[in-house]
Design a protein around this motif. Structure first.
Motif, PDB file in Angstrom:
ATOM      1  N   THR A 207       0.832  -1.202   0.000  1.00  0.00           N
ATOM      2  CA  THR A 207       0.000   0.000   0.000  1.00  0.00           C
ATOM      3  C   THR A 207       0.871   1.259   0.000  1.00  0.00           C
ATOM      4  O   THR A 207       0.614   2.214  -0.736  1.00  0.00           O
ATOM      5  CB  THR A 207      -0.931   0.009   1.227  1.00  0.00           C
ATOM      6  N   ALA A 208       1.920   1.222   0.829  1.00  0.00           N
ATOM      7  CA  ALA A 208       2.838   2.367   0.892  1.00  0.00           C
ATOM      8  C   ALA A 208       3.553   2.570  -0.439  1.00  0.00           C
ATOM      9  O   ALA A 208       3.740   3.708  -0.887  1.00  0.00           O
ATOM     10  CB  ALA A 208       3.855   2.153   2.019  1.00  0.00           C
ATOM     11  N   GLN A 209       3.941   1.477  -1.085  1.00  0.00           N
ATOM     12  CA  GLN A 209       4.614   1.575  -2.380  1.00  0.00           C
ATOM     13  C   GLN A 209       3.709   2.231  -3.423  1.00  0.00           C
ATOM     14  O   GLN A 209       4.158   3.074  -4.206  1.00  0.00           O
ATOM     15  CB  GLN A 209       5.040   0.181  -2.846  1.00  0.00           C
ATOM     16  N   VAL A 210       2.450   1.822  -3.427  1.00  0.00           N
ATOM     17  CA  VAL A 210       1.493   2.393  -4.391  1.00  0.00           C
ATOM     18  C   VAL A 210       1.227   3.861  -4.077  1.00  0.00           C
ATOM     19  O   VAL A 210       1.217   4.716  -4.969  1.00  0.00           O
ATOM     20  CB  VAL A 210       0.175   1.584  -4.392  1.00  0.00           C
ATOM     21  N   ASP A 211       1.049   4.169  -2.792  1.00  0.00           N
ATOM     22  CA  ASP A 211       0.751   5.546  -2.391  1.00  0.00           C
ATOM     23  C   ASP A 211       1.915   6.490  -2.682  1.00  0.00           C
ATOM     24  O   ASP A 211       1.706   7.684  -2.950  1.00  0.00           O
ATOM     25  CB  ASP A 211       0.413   5.603  -0.899  1.00  0.00           C
ATOM     26  N   GLN A 212       3.144   5.960  -2.626  1.00  0.00           N
ATOM     27  CA  GLN A 212       4.325   6.797  -2.838  1.00  0.00           C
ATOM     28  C   GLN A 212       4.729   6.897  -4.306  1.00  0.00           C
ATOM     29  O   GLN A 212       5.640   7.655  -4.646  1.00  0.00           O
ATOM     30  CB  GLN A 212       5.502   6.236  -2.026  1.00  0.00           C
ATOM     31  N   ASP A 213       4.061   6.143  -5.161  1.00  0.00           N
ATOM     32  CA  ASP A 213       4.390   6.148  -6.587  1.00  0.00           C
ATOM     33  C   ASP A 213       3.701   7.345  -7.262  1.00  0.00           C
ATOM     34  O   ASP A 213       2.468   7.419  -7.307  1.00  0.00           O
ATOM     35  CB  ASP A 213       3.912   4.839  -7.232  1.00  0.00           C
ATOM     36  N   PRO A 214       4.478   8.283  -7.803  1.00  0.00           N
ATOM     37  CA  PRO A 214       3.886   9.471  -8.449  1.00  0.00           C
ATOM     38  C   PRO A 214       2.919   9.118  -9.581  1.00  0.00           C
ATOM     39  O   PRO A 214       1.955   9.848  -9.838  1.00  0.00           O
ATOM     40  CB  PRO A 214       5.108  10.223  -8.988  1.00  0.00           C
ATOM     41  N   LYS A 215       3.165   8.005 -10.242  1.00  0.00           N
ATOM     42  CA  LYS A 215       2.312   7.589 -11.361  1.00  0.00           C
ATOM     43  C   LYS A 215       0.910   7.210 -10.888  1.00  0.00           C
ATOM     44  O   LYS A 215      -0.028   7.167 -11.683  1.00  0.00           O
ATOM     45  CB  LYS A 215       2.938   6.405 -12.095  1.00  0.00           C
ATOM     46  N   MET A 216       0.782   6.917  -9.584  1.00  0.00           N
ATOM     47  CA  MET A 216      -0.502   6.473  -9.046  1.00  0.00           C
ATOM     48  C   MET A 216      -1.333   7.621  -8.466  1.00  0.00           C
ATOM     49  O   MET A 216      -2.459   7.410  -8.011  1.00  0.00           O
ATOM     50  CB  MET A 216      -0.263   5.421  -7.939  1.00  0.00           C
ATOM     51  N   GLU A 221      -9.175   4.686  -6.771  1.00  0.00           N
ATOM     52  CA  GLU A 221      -8.850   3.791  -5.647  1.00  0.00           C
ATOM     53  C   GLU A 221      -8.964   2.319  -6.041  1.00  0.00           C
ATOM     54  O   GLU A 221      -8.204   1.479  -5.549  1.00  0.00           O
ATOM     55  CB  GLU A 221      -9.761   4.101  -4.454  1.00  0.00           C
ATOM     56  N   GLN A 222      -9.918   1.990  -6.922  1.00  0.00           N
ATOM     57  CA  GLN A 222     -10.088   0.606  -7.339  1.00  0.00           C
ATOM     58  C   GLN A 222      -8.877   0.119  -8.125  1.00  0.00           C
ATOM     59  O   GLN A 222      -8.468  -1.043  -7.998  1.00  0.00           O
ATOM     60  CB  GLN A 222     -11.352   0.449  -8.197  1.00  0.00           C
ATOM     61  N   VAL A 223      -8.300   1.006  -8.922  1.00  0.00           N
ATOM     62  CA  VAL A 223      -7.089   0.657  -9.675  1.00  0.00           C
ATOM     63  C   VAL A 223      -5.949   0.375  -8.706  1.00  0.00           C
ATOM     64  O   VAL A 223      -5.210  -0.604  -8.853  1.00  0.00           O
ATOM     65  CB  VAL A 223      -6.700   1.786 -10.653  1.00  0.00           C
ATOM     66  N   LYS A 224      -5.804   1.238  -7.713  1.00  0.00           N
ATOM     67  CA  LYS A 224      -4.758   1.040  -6.703  1.00  0.00           C
ATOM     68  C   LYS A 224      -4.966  -0.282  -5.957  1.00  0.00           C
ATOM     69  O   LYS A 224      -4.016  -1.022  -5.696  1.00  0.00           O
ATOM     70  CB  LYS A 224      -4.760   2.201  -5.714  1.00  0.00           C
TER      71      LYS A 224
END
Length: 283
Positions: A207-216, A221-224
Protein backbone atom coordinates in the motif's frame (compact mmCIF):
# COMPACT_ATOMS: atom_id res chain seq x y z
CA UNK A 1 16.78 11.49 18.12
CA UNK A 2 18.67 8.25 18.80
CA UNK A 3 22.37 8.16 17.90
CA UNK A 4 23.02 5.86 14.93
CA UNK A 5 26.34 4.01 15.20
CA UNK A 6 28.32 2.35 12.43
CA UNK A 7 27.64 -1.01 14.07
CA UNK A 8 23.89 -0.33 13.94
CA UNK A 9 24.13 0.43 10.23
CA UNK A 10 26.14 -2.73 9.61
CA UNK A 11 23.63 -4.80 11.59
CA UNK A 12 20.75 -3.51 9.46
CA UNK A 13 22.77 -4.11 6.29
CA UNK A 14 23.39 -7.73 7.36
CA UNK A 15 19.68 -8.16 8.03
CA UNK A 16 18.43 -6.69 4.77
CA UNK A 17 21.23 -6.61 2.20
CA UNK A 18 20.50 -2.94 1.51
CA UNK A 19 23.28 -0.36 0.98
CA UNK A 20 25.06 1.27 3.91
CA UNK A 21 23.79 4.79 3.18
CA UNK A 22 20.23 3.55 2.71
CA UNK A 23 20.46 1.66 6.00
CA UNK A 24 21.70 4.78 7.79
CA UNK A 25 18.88 6.88 6.32
CA UNK A 26 16.27 4.27 7.31
CA UNK A 27 17.61 4.01 10.87
CA UNK A 28 17.64 7.78 11.18
CA UNK A 29 14.08 8.02 9.91
CA UNK A 30 13.03 5.23 12.30
CA UNK A 31 14.86 6.86 15.22
CA UNK A 32 16.99 3.73 15.71
CA UNK A 33 14.09 1.23 15.64
CA UNK A 34 15.41 -1.76 13.65
CA UNK A 35 12.01 -3.27 12.86
CA UNK A 36 10.70 0.05 11.59
CA UNK A 37 13.90 0.69 9.63
CA UNK A 38 13.64 -2.70 7.94
CA UNK A 39 10.02 -1.95 7.03
CA UNK A 40 11.08 1.41 5.55
CA UNK A 41 13.68 -0.32 3.40
CA UNK A 42 11.09 -2.84 2.21
CA UNK A 43 8.73 -0.03 1.27
CA UNK A 44 11.58 1.54 -0.70
CA UNK A 45 12.19 -1.80 -2.42
CA UNK A 46 15.75 -1.87 -1.09
CA UNK A 47 15.69 -4.80 1.31
CA UNK A 48 17.08 -8.04 -0.03
CA UNK A 49 14.42 -10.56 -1.07
CA UNK A 50 16.42 -13.59 0.04
CA UNK A 51 15.30 -15.07 3.33
CA UNK A 52 17.75 -14.40 6.12
CA UNK A 53 17.65 -18.06 7.11
CA UNK A 54 19.77 -18.81 4.04
CA UNK A 55 22.75 -17.33 5.86
CA UNK A 56 24.25 -20.24 7.76
CA UNK A 57 26.02 -19.12 10.94
CA UNK A 58 27.89 -22.29 11.85
CA UNK A 59 29.05 -25.56 10.39
CA UNK A 60 27.09 -28.77 10.51
CA UNK A 61 25.09 -31.34 8.64
CA UNK A 62 21.42 -32.25 8.30
CA UNK A 63 19.81 -35.66 8.02
CA UNK A 64 16.44 -37.12 7.06
CA UNK A 65 15.17 -40.69 7.39
CA UNK A 66 11.85 -42.52 7.25
CA UNK A 67 10.45 -45.94 8.02
CA UNK A 68 6.98 -47.25 7.16
CA UNK A 69 5.24 -45.10 9.75
CA UNK A 70 7.42 -42.17 10.83
CA UNK A 71 9.96 -39.65 9.59
CA UNK A 72 12.73 -37.70 11.28
CA UNK A 73 14.84 -34.70 10.35
CA UNK A 74 17.93 -33.95 12.42
CA UNK A 75 20.39 -31.06 12.41
CA UNK A 76 23.81 -31.42 14.03
CA UNK A 77 26.25 -28.55 14.41
CA UNK A 78 30.02 -28.60 14.76
CA UNK A 79 32.89 -26.12 14.80
CA UNK A 80 34.52 -26.76 11.40
CA UNK A 81 33.51 -27.77 7.89
CA UNK A 82 36.22 -30.43 8.09
CA UNK A 83 34.26 -32.26 10.78
CA UNK A 84 30.95 -31.62 9.00
CA UNK A 85 32.25 -33.69 6.05
CA UNK A 86 33.82 -36.33 8.29
CA UNK A 87 32.43 -39.86 7.76
CA UNK A 88 32.22 -40.43 11.53
CA UNK A 89 30.08 -37.29 11.89
CA UNK A 90 27.87 -38.47 9.04
CA UNK A 91 27.55 -41.92 10.63
CA UNK A 92 26.64 -40.30 13.95
CA UNK A 93 23.70 -38.47 12.41
CA UNK A 94 22.46 -41.52 10.55
CA UNK A 95 22.69 -43.73 13.66
CA UNK A 96 20.86 -41.11 15.69
CA UNK A 97 18.06 -41.00 13.10
CA UNK A 98 17.75 -44.79 13.27
CA UNK A 99 17.60 -44.65 17.06
CA UNK A 100 14.95 -41.92 16.98
CA UNK A 101 12.76 -43.97 14.62
CA UNK A 102 13.28 -47.27 16.44
CA UNK A 103 12.52 -45.84 19.89
CA UNK A 104 9.93 -43.26 18.91
CA UNK A 105 11.77 -40.26 20.31
CA UNK A 106 10.21 -36.86 19.55
CA UNK A 107 12.84 -34.56 21.05
CA UNK A 108 16.52 -34.63 22.11
CA UNK A 109 17.17 -36.66 25.23
CA UNK A 110 20.06 -38.00 27.29
CA UNK A 111 20.62 -41.05 25.07
CA UNK A 112 20.91 -38.91 21.93
CA UNK A 113 23.12 -36.35 23.66
CA UNK A 114 25.27 -39.22 24.90
CA UNK A 115 25.80 -40.38 21.31
CA UNK A 116 27.03 -36.89 20.43
CA UNK A 117 29.29 -36.72 23.50
CA UNK A 118 30.89 -40.02 22.54
CA UNK A 119 32.05 -38.60 19.21
CA UNK A 120 33.17 -35.35 20.85
CA UNK A 121 35.46 -37.42 23.04
CA UNK A 122 37.00 -38.99 19.92
CA UNK A 123 37.22 -36.01 17.57
CA UNK A 124 37.84 -33.34 20.24
CA UNK A 125 35.52 -30.78 18.67
CA UNK A 126 32.32 -29.38 20.10
CA UNK A 127 29.07 -30.66 18.55
CA UNK A 128 25.42 -30.09 19.32
CA UNK A 129 21.95 -31.25 18.37
CA UNK A 130 20.71 -28.04 16.74
CA UNK A 131 17.14 -29.24 16.25
CA UNK A 132 15.08 -32.30 15.36
CA UNK A 133 11.63 -32.91 13.95
CA UNK A 134 9.52 -36.05 13.81
CA UNK A 135 6.13 -36.71 12.26
CA UNK A 136 3.96 -39.59 11.10
CA UNK A 137 4.09 -40.56 7.43
CA UNK A 138 0.76 -39.79 5.80
CA UNK A 139 0.37 -41.92 2.63
CA UNK A 140 3.87 -41.58 1.22
CA UNK A 141 7.05 -39.74 2.18
CA UNK A 142 9.74 -38.50 -0.22
CA UNK A 143 13.13 -37.38 1.10
CA UNK A 144 16.14 -35.64 -0.36
CA UNK A 145 19.56 -34.58 0.90
CA UNK A 146 21.40 -31.94 -1.09
CA UNK A 147 25.14 -31.76 -1.37
CA UNK A 148 27.27 -32.84 1.54
CA UNK A 149 24.34 -32.76 3.97
CA UNK A 150 23.73 -29.03 3.39
CA UNK A 151 19.95 -29.34 2.99
CA UNK A 152 17.53 -32.11 3.98
CA UNK A 153 13.92 -32.29 2.83
CA UNK A 154 10.88 -34.30 3.85
CA UNK A 155 7.76 -34.21 1.65
CA UNK A 156 4.77 -35.89 3.29
CA UNK A 157 2.11 -36.73 0.70
CA UNK A 158 -1.52 -37.80 0.77
CA UNK A 159 -3.61 -39.73 -1.76
CA UNK A 160 -7.11 -41.18 -1.60
CA UNK A 161 -5.63 -44.40 -2.99
CA UNK A 162 -2.29 -45.24 -1.38
CA UNK A 163 -1.48 -47.73 -4.15
CA UNK A 164 -0.97 -44.82 -6.55
CA UNK A 165 2.50 -44.34 -5.07
CA UNK A 166 3.54 -47.70 -6.49
CA UNK A 167 3.70 -45.98 -9.90
CA UNK A 168 7.16 -44.85 -10.95
CA UNK A 169 6.02 -41.51 -12.37
CA UNK A 170 4.16 -40.63 -9.15
CA UNK A 171 7.29 -41.46 -7.15
CA UNK A 172 9.30 -39.32 -9.56
CA UNK A 173 7.02 -36.31 -9.02
CA UNK A 174 7.29 -36.80 -5.25
CA UNK A 175 11.08 -36.85 -5.56
CA UNK A 176 11.01 -33.76 -7.78
CA UNK A 177 8.91 -31.97 -5.16
CA UNK A 178 11.66 -32.67 -2.64
CA UNK A 179 14.20 -31.24 -5.10
CA UNK A 180 11.93 -28.23 -5.54
CA UNK A 181 11.71 -27.60 -1.79
CA UNK A 182 15.49 -27.85 -1.45
CA UNK A 183 15.98 -25.32 -4.25
CA UNK A 184 13.26 -22.79 -3.40
CA UNK A 185 12.70 -23.34 0.33
CA UNK A 186 9.03 -22.25 0.30
CA UNK A 187 7.90 -20.50 3.45
CA UNK A 188 4.31 -21.81 3.43
CA UNK A 189 2.40 -24.66 1.81
CA UNK A 190 -0.37 -22.46 0.37
CA UNK A 191 -2.19 -19.15 0.82
CA UNK A 192 -4.29 -20.22 3.79
CA UNK A 193 -1.14 -21.15 5.74
CA UNK A 194 0.50 -17.73 5.37
CA UNK A 195 1.02 -16.06 8.74
CA UNK A 196 -1.62 -13.33 9.03
CA UNK A 197 0.69 -10.85 10.74
CA UNK A 198 3.24 -11.31 7.96
CA UNK A 199 0.52 -10.94 5.34
CA UNK A 200 -0.74 -7.72 6.93
CA UNK A 201 2.81 -6.35 7.04
CA UNK A 202 3.28 -7.07 3.34
CA UNK A 203 -0.07 -5.47 2.50
CA UNK A 204 0.96 -2.31 4.36
CA UNK A 205 4.24 -2.27 2.44
CA UNK A 206 2.47 -2.74 -0.91
CA UNK A 207 0.00 0.00 0.00
CA UNK A 208 2.84 2.37 0.89
CA UNK A 209 4.61 1.57 -2.38
CA UNK A 210 1.49 2.39 -4.39
CA UNK A 211 0.75 5.55 -2.39
CA UNK A 212 4.33 6.80 -2.84
CA UNK A 213 4.39 6.15 -6.59
CA UNK A 214 3.89 9.47 -8.45
CA UNK A 215 2.31 7.59 -11.36
CA UNK A 216 -0.50 6.47 -9.05
CA UNK A 217 -1.38 9.96 -7.79
CA UNK A 218 -4.50 10.44 -9.93
CA UNK A 219 -5.50 6.80 -10.30
CA UNK A 220 -8.90 5.63 -8.97
CA UNK A 221 -8.85 3.79 -5.65
CA UNK A 222 -10.09 0.61 -7.34
CA UNK A 223 -7.09 0.66 -9.67
CA UNK A 224 -4.76 1.04 -6.70
CA UNK A 225 -6.55 -1.79 -4.89
CA UNK A 226 -6.14 -4.09 -7.90
CA UNK A 227 -2.42 -3.30 -8.08
CA UNK A 228 -2.02 -4.11 -4.40
CA UNK A 229 -3.98 -7.34 -4.91
CA UNK A 230 -1.70 -8.22 -7.82
CA UNK A 231 1.39 -7.65 -5.67
CA UNK A 232 -0.05 -9.97 -3.02
CA UNK A 233 -0.79 -12.63 -5.64
CA UNK A 234 2.80 -12.36 -6.88
CA UNK A 235 4.04 -12.75 -3.31
CA UNK A 236 2.04 -15.97 -2.90
CA UNK A 237 3.72 -17.35 -6.02
CA UNK A 238 7.08 -16.62 -4.45
CA UNK A 239 6.55 -17.98 -0.94
CA UNK A 240 3.83 -20.68 -1.20
CA UNK A 241 4.88 -24.18 -2.23
CA UNK A 242 1.70 -24.98 -4.17
CA UNK A 243 1.79 -21.65 -6.01
CA UNK A 244 5.46 -21.69 -6.99
CA UNK A 245 6.55 -22.53 -10.54
CA UNK A 246 7.49 -26.22 -10.58
CA UNK A 247 11.24 -26.78 -10.57
CA UNK A 248 11.10 -29.20 -13.53
CA UNK A 249 8.59 -27.19 -15.62
CA UNK A 250 8.22 -23.51 -14.77
CA UNK A 251 5.23 -23.16 -17.10
CA UNK A 252 3.17 -24.92 -14.41
CA UNK A 253 2.68 -24.36 -10.70
CA UNK A 254 3.24 -27.18 -8.23
CA UNK A 255 -0.54 -27.24 -7.69
CA UNK A 256 -1.14 -27.70 -11.43
CA UNK A 257 1.37 -30.55 -11.64
CA UNK A 258 -0.35 -32.36 -8.77
CA UNK A 259 -3.77 -31.68 -10.29
CA UNK A 260 -2.71 -33.25 -13.60
CA UNK A 261 -1.24 -36.24 -11.79
CA UNK A 262 -4.44 -36.63 -9.75
CA UNK A 263 -6.55 -36.54 -12.91
CA UNK A 264 -4.34 -39.13 -14.60
CA UNK A 265 -4.76 -41.64 -11.77
CA UNK A 266 -8.29 -40.77 -10.70
CA UNK A 267 -7.48 -39.84 -7.12
CA UNK A 268 -6.56 -36.75 -5.15
CA UNK A 269 -2.78 -36.43 -4.68
CA UNK A 270 -1.59 -33.57 -2.48
CA UNK A 271 1.27 -32.42 -0.27
CA UNK A 272 0.08 -32.80 3.31
CA UNK A 273 3.20 -31.27 4.86
CA UNK A 274 6.85 -30.57 4.18
CA UNK A 275 9.97 -29.70 6.18
CA UNK A 276 13.26 -28.24 4.97
CA UNK A 277 16.34 -28.26 7.19
CA UNK A 278 19.48 -26.31 6.28
CA UNK A 279 22.83 -26.98 7.92
CA UNK A 280 23.90 -24.28 10.34
CA UNK A 281 20.45 -22.68 10.56
CA UNK A 282 18.51 -22.84 13.83
CA UNK A 283 15.19 -21.28 12.76
Amino acid sequence: MAAISASDVKKLRDLTGAGMMDCKKALTQADGDFAQAEKILKEMGLAAVAKRQDRATENGRVFVMTDDKNAVLLSLSCETDFVASNEEFKALGENMCKTILEKGYSEPNEELKGMVDALIATIKENMNITKMHTESVDTYAATYIHGNGAVAVLINMHADNKDVFANADVQEVAHDLALHAAAYKPQYLDEKNVDKAYEEEQLSIFTAQVDQDPKMANKPEQVKANIIKGKLSKLYKEICFNEQAFVKDDSKSVKQVLSELSKKYGCDITISSYVVYQAGVNA
